[in-house]
Design a protein around this motif. Structure first.
Motif, PDB file in Angstrom:
ATOM      1  N   ARG A   1       5.199   3.996  12.218  1.00  0.00           N
ATOM      2  CA  ARG A   1       6.027   2.994  12.894  1.00  0.00           C
ATOM      3  C   ARG A   1       5.215   1.793  13.373  1.00  0.00           C
ATOM      4  N   ALA A   2       3.906   1.968  13.687  1.00  0.00           N
ATOM      5  CA  ALA A   2       3.093   0.819  14.113  1.00  0.00           C
ATOM      6  C   ALA A   2       1.695   1.270  14.510  1.00  0.00           C
ATOM      7  N   ILE A   3       0.690   0.516  14.072  1.00  0.00           N
ATOM      8  CA  ILE A   3      -0.696   0.740  14.477  1.00  0.00           C
ATOM      9  C   ILE A   3      -1.447  -0.558  14.273  1.00  0.00           C
TER      10      ILE A   3
ATOM     11  N   ARG B   1       8.562   6.692   6.987  1.00  0.00           N
ATOM     12  CA  ARG B   1       7.901   5.446   7.362  1.00  0.00           C
ATOM     13  C   ARG B   1       7.865   5.194   8.869  1.00  0.00           C
ATOM     14  N   HIS B   2       8.549   6.027   9.644  1.00  0.00           N
ATOM     15  CA  HIS B   2       8.501   5.882  11.106  1.00  0.00           C
ATOM     16  C   HIS B   2       7.743   7.039  11.767  1.00  0.00           C
ATOM     17  N   VAL B   3       6.912   7.750  10.993  1.00  0.00           N
ATOM     18  CA  VAL B   3       6.139   8.844  11.573  1.00  0.00           C
ATOM     19  C   VAL B   3       5.164   8.294  12.606  1.00  0.00           C
ATOM     20  N   ASP B   4       4.688   9.172  13.470  1.00  0.00           N
ATOM     21  CA  ASP B   4       3.678   8.760  14.431  1.00  0.00           C
ATOM     22  C   ASP B   4       2.406   8.347  13.694  1.00  0.00           C
ATOM     23  N   PRO B   5       1.786   7.234  14.099  1.00  0.00           N
ATOM     24  CA  PRO B   5       0.559   6.805  13.422  1.00  0.00           C
ATOM     25  C   PRO B   5      -0.582   7.801  13.650  1.00  0.00           C
ATOM     26  N   HIS B   6      -1.455   7.942  12.660  1.00  0.00           N
ATOM     27  CA  HIS B   6      -2.608   8.814  12.795  1.00  0.00           C
ATOM     28  C   HIS B   6      -3.694   8.414  11.814  1.00  0.00           C
TER      29      HIS B   6
END
Length: 321
Positions: free
Chosen positions: A118-120, A148-153
């Motif tokens: 979702r954003a990073i 496409r909205h998974v938590d960034p990692h």
């Protein structure tokens, strides 16, 4: 790595309308792009002739560059969403920082994989003390709509599976090749592999007939399915193959990229992969306002400003399943 074009163009990708169902040979030309202060890259994807290879939507090849007396790669903090960045080095090292607090030095043969979700935001730079040469590739993978909205990692894999035989040493960067699977997280069927060919190598690595493929030449000279390939070239191969003939008289380093054709319609602009122009506009506004993408700490310099949006409407195109 960022798309540092000051006037990035809108790229509409996805759909199967331009994916040939049979083997082809399309040699894609690179476009030189200045990256940061001292790194010039060869941008091979997206190009006028080809937008995607499976879910692979962006390919930069850089080096080998002599940076002994230079700062090397210096890419300020910048945002991403809707994609994965894949960092792959042949020589040198790159220091990764991101808004999650990740700090890792990626070296040759190691996978640096950042899932923006979702954003990073992140930065990339050559360490202060660095090797003389810098040579590698930076690639993006478009995330399918369901993920496409998974938590960034961020993942850093120092050990990757290797397939050998007949003068070929293949390191599996992403996905699966010849029964060996990378530990890197994937969200769609794809493969990325580093191929080292010894002098006189004549090999036929197995392929998936439902995948489309391309081969990037990193160094040396090779013959891929009968087509000569020199450093910086990207040969698109289409679909329908169960194996691929690769030869090299004097040794070569290649990258094999492939995947199931990406059927979804996407909009790619600057460092964002979205589905609508409104999503791109909202993401640019969020970055300009200092929202959503977090803060990268430790980078010595200001973050990157977003370029102006194009005057034309941002619309996704392509044919869905």
């Amino acid at each position: 790595m960022s798309n540092l074009d000051t006037r990035p163009t809108l790229t509409t990708c996805g759909g199967r309308a331009d994916v040939p169902g049979e083997p082809v040979h399309e040699l894609l030309k690179a476009r030189d792009v200045q990256l940061g202060e001292s790194t010039m890259v060869r941008r091979l994807l997206p190009s006028l002739g080809r937008r995607m290879i499976g879910a692979w939507c962006f390919v930069d090849h850089y080096g080998p560059d002599d940076i002994a007396d230079e700062p090397g790669m210096q890419v300020p903090p910048h945002p991403h969403l809707g994609l994965q960045t894949v960092s792959w080095l042949r020589e040198g090292s790159v220091l990764h920082r991101d808004s999650l607090g990740s700090l890792a030095t990626v070296r040759p043969g190691e996978l640096g994989l950042m899932t923006s979700g979702r954003a990073i935001s992140h930065s990339e730079e050559s360490p202060r003390e660095h090797a003389r040469l810098l040579h590698g590739a930076q690639l993006w993978v478009a995330l399918p709509d369901a993920h496409r909205h998974v938590d960034p990692h961020f993942e850093h894999h120092a050990e990757l599976p290797v397939v050998t035989g007949g003068g070929l040493t293949a390191t599996v960067i992403m996905g699966t090749l010849d029964g060996s699977t990378s530990p890197g997280t994937t969200y769609s069927p794809l493969v990325g592999a580093d191929l080292t060919l010894a002098s006189g190598a004549d090999v036929r690595p197995p392929l998936e007939p439902d995948f489309e493929y391309a081969v990037l030449s990193m160094s040396g000279e090779a013959e891929v399915d009968g087509v000569p390939l020199t450093p910086g070239g990207l040969l698109y191969l289409g679909c329908g193959r169960t194996s691929l003939s690769i030869r090299s008289a004097n040794g070569a380093d290649l990258m094999l990229l492939g995947g199931e054709p990406f059927a979804e319609e996407i909009v790619m602009w600057w460092n964002f992969v979205a589905r609508t122009g409104e999503e791109v506009t909202a993401a640019r506004t969020a970055w300009a306002d200092g929202a959503d993408f977090g803060t990268v700490t430790g980078y010595d310099g200001p973050r990157m400003d977003a370029p102006a949006l194009p005057s034309v409407p941002l619309r996704a195109r392509g044919r869905v399943r």
